[in-house]
Design a protein around this motif. Structure first.
Motif, PDB file in Angstrom:
ATOM      1  N   LEU B 199       7.431  23.044   4.275  1.00 49.19           N
ATOM      2  CA  LEU B 199       6.810  22.205   3.017  1.00 49.19           C
ATOM      3  C   LEU B 199       8.746  21.168   3.034  1.00 49.19           C
ATOM      4  CD1 LEU B 199       7.516  25.495   1.112  1.00 49.19           C
ATOM      5  CD2 LEU B 199       5.477  23.458   1.409  1.00 49.19           C
ATOM      6  N   SER B 200       9.547  21.819   4.162  1.00 45.47           N
ATOM      7  CA  SER B 200      10.712  19.730   4.460  1.00 45.47           C
ATOM      8  C   SER B 200      10.413  18.942   5.275  1.00 45.47           C
ATOM      9  CB  SER B 200      12.310  21.279   4.598  1.00 45.47           C
ATOM     10  OG  SER B 200      12.388  20.292   4.803  1.00 45.47           O
ATOM     11  N   LEU B 201       9.378  19.626   6.006  1.00 44.16           N
ATOM     12  CA  LEU B 201       8.621  17.794   6.932  1.00 44.16           C
ATOM     13  C   LEU B 201       8.373  17.684   5.882  1.00 44.16           C
ATOM     14  CD1 LEU B 201       7.261  19.319   9.559  1.00 44.16           C
ATOM     15  CD2 LEU B 201       8.997  17.323   9.598  1.00 44.16           C
ATOM     16  N   GLY B 202       7.223  17.886   4.517  1.00 41.81           N
ATOM     17  CA  GLY B 202       6.099  16.917   3.689  1.00 41.81           C
ATOM     18  C   GLY B 202       7.723  16.514   2.086  1.00 41.81           C
ATOM     19  N   ALA B 203       8.943  17.257   1.809  1.00 46.49           N
ATOM     20  CA  ALA B 203       9.453  16.288   1.161  1.00 46.49           C
ATOM     21  C   ALA B 203       9.466  15.083   1.575  1.00 46.49           C
ATOM     22  CB  ALA B 203      10.363  17.304   1.092  1.00 46.49           C
ATOM     23  N   PHE B 204      11.021  15.545   2.923  1.00 45.74           N
ATOM     24  CA  PHE B 204      11.225  14.594   3.787  1.00 45.74           C
ATOM     25  C   PHE B 204      10.488  12.982   4.356  1.00 45.74           C
ATOM     26  CE2 PHE B 204      14.844  16.923   4.402  1.00 45.74           C
ATOM     27  CZ  PHE B 204      16.456  16.114   4.988  1.00 45.74           C
ATOM     28  N   THR B 205       9.070  13.291   3.835  1.00 41.16           N
ATOM     29  CA  THR B 205       7.762  11.993   4.183  1.00 41.16           C
ATOM     30  C   THR B 205       7.263  11.678   3.246  1.00 41.16           C
ATOM     31  OG1 THR B 205       6.809  13.825   6.000  1.00 41.16           O
ATOM     32  CG2 THR B 205       5.782  11.726   5.082  1.00 41.16           C
ATOM     33  N   LEU B 206       7.823  12.273   2.295  1.00 38.56           N
ATOM     34  CA  LEU B 206       7.409  11.502   0.680  1.00 38.56           C
ATOM     35  C   LEU B 206       8.486  10.682   0.470  1.00 38.56           C
ATOM     36  CD1 LEU B 206       5.594  11.181  -1.363  1.00 38.56           C
ATOM     37  CD2 LEU B 206       7.025  13.371  -2.678  1.00 38.56           C
ATOM     38  N   LEU B 207      10.016  11.005   0.641  1.00 34.83           N
ATOM     39  CA  LEU B 207      10.987  10.845   0.752  1.00 34.83           C
ATOM     40  C   LEU B 207      11.232   9.148   1.255  1.00 34.83           C
ATOM     41  CD1 LEU B 207      13.831  10.601  -0.331  1.00 34.83           C
ATOM     42  CD2 LEU B 207      14.580  11.802   1.746  1.00 34.83           C
ATOM     43  N   TYR B 208      10.874   9.560   2.889  1.00 39.99           N
ATOM     44  CA  TYR B 208      10.436   8.124   3.865  1.00 39.99           C
ATOM     45  C   TYR B 208       9.568   7.803   2.758  1.00 39.99           C
ATOM     46  CZ  TYR B 208       8.024   4.979   6.711  1.00 39.99           C
ATOM     47  OH  TYR B 208       7.964   3.738   7.116  1.00 39.99           O
ATOM     48  N   LEU B 209       8.339   7.794   2.684  1.00 39.30           N
ATOM     49  CA  LEU B 209       7.499   6.704   1.887  1.00 39.30           C
ATOM     50  C   LEU B 209       7.756   5.791   0.087  1.00 39.30           C
ATOM     51  CD1 LEU B 209       4.383   8.772   1.685  1.00 39.30           C
ATOM     52  CD2 LEU B 209       4.524   6.776   3.453  1.00 39.30           C
ATOM     53  N   GLY B 210       8.331   6.716  -0.202  1.00 40.60           N
ATOM     54  CA  GLY B 210       9.204   6.791  -1.597  1.00 40.60           C
ATOM     55  C   GLY B 210      10.403   5.733  -1.427  1.00 40.60           C
ATOM     56  N   TRP B 211      11.023   5.775  -0.545  1.00 44.11           N
ATOM     57  CA  TRP B 211      12.616   5.324  -0.431  1.00 44.11           C
ATOM     58  C   TRP B 211      11.651   4.197   0.288  1.00 44.11           C
ATOM     59  CZ3 TRP B 211      17.242   7.962   2.326  1.00 44.11           C
ATOM     60  CH2 TRP B 211      17.103   8.748   1.485  1.00 44.11           C
ATOM     61  N   THR B 212      11.184   3.639   1.693  1.00 47.50           N
ATOM     62  CA  THR B 212      10.368   2.552   2.057  1.00 47.50           C
ATOM     63  C   THR B 212       9.610   1.332   1.414  1.00 47.50           C
ATOM     64  OG1 THR B 212      10.414   3.920   3.787  1.00 47.50           O
ATOM     65  CG2 THR B 212       8.901   1.874   4.161  1.00 47.50           C
ATOM     66  N   THR B 213       8.864   2.236   0.158  1.00 46.13           N
ATOM     67  CA  THR B 213       7.931   1.950  -0.967  1.00 46.13           C
ATOM     68  C   THR B 213       9.148   0.797  -1.829  1.00 46.13           C
ATOM     69  OG1 THR B 213       6.588   2.794  -0.816  1.00 46.13           O
ATOM     70  CG2 THR B 213       5.962   1.714  -2.532  1.00 46.13           C
ATOM     71  N   LEU B 214      10.329   1.841  -2.013  1.00 45.38           N
ATOM     72  CA  LEU B 214      11.203   0.999  -3.383  1.00 45.38           C
ATOM     73  C   LEU B 214      11.695   0.002  -2.330  1.00 45.38           C
ATOM     74  CD1 LEU B 214      12.858   1.197  -5.447  1.00 45.38           C
ATOM     75  CD2 LEU B 214      13.788   3.251  -4.913  1.00 45.38           C
ATOM     76  N   ARG B 215      12.419  -0.246  -1.273  1.00 45.41           N
ATOM     77  CA  ARG B 215      12.823  -0.837  -0.573  1.00 45.41           C
ATOM     78  C   ARG B 215      11.381  -2.197  -0.253  1.00 45.41           C
ATOM     79  NH1 ARG B 215      14.875  -4.978   1.082  1.00 45.41           N
ATOM     80  NH2 ARG B 215      16.666  -5.251   2.887  1.00 45.41           N
ATOM     81  N   TYR B 216      10.739  -1.743  -0.050  1.00 52.09           N
ATOM     82  CA  TYR B 216       9.621  -2.895   0.657  1.00 52.09           C
ATOM     83  C   TYR B 216       9.561  -3.794  -0.572  1.00 52.09           C
ATOM     84  CZ  TYR B 216       5.210  -5.145   1.316  1.00 52.09           C
ATOM     85  OH  TYR B 216       3.736  -5.810   1.487  1.00 52.09           O
ATOM     86  N   GLY B 217       8.753  -2.628  -1.869  1.00 52.02           N
ATOM     87  CA  GLY B 217       9.604  -4.009  -3.650  1.00 52.02           C
ATOM     88  C   GLY B 217       9.923  -4.815  -3.725  1.00 52.02           C
ATOM     89  N   ILE B 218      10.974  -4.030  -3.452  1.00 51.21           N
ATOM     90  CA  ILE B 218      12.849  -4.873  -4.048  1.00 51.21           C
ATOM     91  C   ILE B 218      12.030  -6.514  -2.638  1.00 51.21           C
ATOM     92  CG2 ILE B 218      15.177  -4.863  -3.395  1.00 51.21           C
ATOM     93  CD1 ILE B 218      15.657  -2.000  -4.107  1.00 51.21           C
ATOM     94  N   GLY B 219      12.262  -6.250  -1.888  1.00 50.33           N
ATOM     95  CA  GLY B 219      11.963  -7.394  -0.406  1.00 50.33           C
ATOM     96  C   GLY B 219      10.821  -8.376  -1.439  1.00 50.33           C
ATOM     97  N   ARG B 220      10.112  -7.801  -1.863  1.00 54.79           N
ATOM     98  CA  ARG B 220       9.177  -8.757  -2.749  1.00 54.79           C
ATOM     99  C   ARG B 220       9.066  -9.733  -3.397  1.00 54.79           C
ATOM    100  NH1 ARG B 220       3.416  -6.517  -1.218  1.00 54.79           N
ATOM    101  NH2 ARG B 220       2.796  -8.782  -2.785  1.00 54.79           N
ATOM    102  N   VAL B 221       9.728  -8.631  -4.474  1.00 53.82           N
ATOM    103  CA  VAL B 221      10.586  -9.121  -5.893  1.00 53.82           C
ATOM    104  C   VAL B 221      11.262 -10.329  -4.984  1.00 53.82           C
ATOM    105  CG1 VAL B 221      12.471  -8.813  -7.551  1.00 53.82           C
ATOM    106  CG2 VAL B 221      10.441  -7.342  -6.943  1.00 53.82           C
ATOM    107  N   ARG B 222      12.429 -10.420  -4.243  1.00 57.97           N
ATOM    108  CA  ARG B 222      12.862 -10.998  -3.422  1.00 57.97           C
ATOM    109  C   ARG B 222      12.863 -12.497  -3.567  1.00 57.97           C
ATOM    110  NH1 ARG B 222      16.037  -9.386   0.993  1.00 57.97           N
ATOM    111  NH2 ARG B 222      13.883 -10.093   1.894  1.00 57.97           N
ATOM    112  N   GLU B 223      12.022 -11.963  -2.475  1.00 57.29           N
ATOM    113  CA  GLU B 223      10.481 -13.161  -2.170  1.00 57.29           C
ATOM    114  C   GLU B 223       9.855 -14.317  -3.075  1.00 57.29           C
ATOM    115  OE1 GLU B 223      10.897 -13.638   2.277  1.00 57.29           O
ATOM    116  OE2 GLU B 223       9.117 -14.018   1.357  1.00 57.29           O
ATOM    117  N   ALA B 224       9.242 -13.487  -4.102  1.00 57.50           N
ATOM    118  CA  ALA B 224       8.737 -13.810  -5.385  1.00 57.50           C
ATOM    119  C   ALA B 224       9.526 -14.538  -5.990  1.00 57.50           C
ATOM    120  CB  ALA B 224       7.313 -12.660  -6.480  1.00 57.50           C
ATOM    121  N   ARG B 225      10.841 -14.340  -6.097  1.00 59.77           N
ATOM    122  CA  ARG B 225      11.362 -15.236  -6.895  1.00 59.77           C
ATOM    123  C   ARG B 225      12.385 -16.796  -6.352  1.00 59.77           C
ATOM    124  NH1 ARG B 225      15.621  -9.994  -9.005  1.00 59.77           N
ATOM    125  NH2 ARG B 225      14.306  -9.648 -10.574  1.00 59.77           N
TER     126      ARG B 225
END
Lengths: 44, 233
Positions: B199-225
């Protein structure tokens, strides 16, 4: 039977420090995300 | 949908995934601390396992993807791949910091020492330093093409350490224990402990996906601007 060693303070320290890291970095990322969501054309 | 709208949708998705992941990690911590039995020989300190191992797994996932995506960047020259590698490397660095902090806190009561210079610990520390170098390189190089190319090479070299780190416990005499789950004969953990770990492995994997998606989105917004700014200048 020998009871388990009493080292719960280490466990609590590890969970507390991990919690702080998750919250501090998570909050920083969240704020950067909120800034990215702001509309550029909106008045400042 | 414009580039900026796509990027903002990624930020939103990352935020939602992050909230779910943090809640899941908190619930896993409650399960680990209150509802999972204390290991007889190591005592309560063994429960650090439910943080340390999932953080290590997600950090290796993060850096492994940095390596793969960086290779694809060098091949396809797509800026989005560079931005994803940047995001994944940042998440991996934070997760490795958790590994390097929880490990010594677990080691002290069990080994009697905060740190030993064995192959597993030392190579993980080197991996962390390589990715600190990766972020420093990105901050120092201003030309986007050069920055992406140089950091892709470093990202690939860093990711090449991961299989070596996994094999250290087999190749060297180490203080670090052998795997108890990822082993050819199957897991050696009792069912209730294994379930908490999974369960903890699943939760940390989801955290990785969430943080990375958020950070990737921030980078994409910077580029688009920047693109919009260049187009209107």
């Amino acid at each position: 039977m020998t009871p388990p060693p009493d080292n719960g303070a280490y466990m609590i320290a590890a969970y507390a420090i991990t919690g702080v890291i998750l919250l501090v970095y998570g909050w920083s990322l969240w704020r950067r995300g909120a800034a990215a969501m702001k509309d550029d054309s909106a008045p400042h | 949908m414009s580039n900026l709208e796509q990027a903002r949708a990624l930020v939103k998705r990352g935020q939602v995934m992050t909230v779910i992941a943090v809640t899941a990690i908190a619930l896993c911590a409650v399960r680990a601390l209150l509802f999972t039995p204390v290991e007889r020989f190591q005592g309560p300190a063994q429960k650090i396992f439910y943080l340390h191992v999932p953080a290590a797994w997600s950090a290796f996932l993060a850096f492994g993807l940095v390596g793969i995506v960086s290779g694809l960047y060098l091949w396809l020259d797509d800026r989005r791949l560079d931005l994803f590698a940047e995001a994944s490397a940042e998440t991996g660095t934070i997760l490795t910091a958790i590994v390097l902090i929880t490990g010594p806190i677990w080691g002290k009561p069990i080994w009697g020492a905060w740190w030993v210079w064995d192959a597993r610990l030392t190579s993980t520390l080197f991996l962390f330093f390589i990715f600190i170098g990766y972020h420093s390189l990105r901050a120092a190089v201003h030309d986007p093409q050069d920055r992406a190319r140089f950091s892709a090479v470093l990202g690939i070299l860093g990711a090449m350490l991961i299989p070596f780190i996994h094999l250290t416990v087999y190749l060297f005499r180490t203080q670090h224990p052998m795997p108890v789950v990822a082993r050819p004969e199957g897991p050696t953990l009792p069912g209730v402990m294994l379930l908490t770990l999974l369960l903890s492995l699943g939760a940390f994997t989801l955290l990785y996906l969430g943080w990375t998606t958020l950070r990737y989105g921030i980078g994409r917004v910077r580029e688009a601007r920047e693109e919009l700014h260049d187009a209107t200048a």
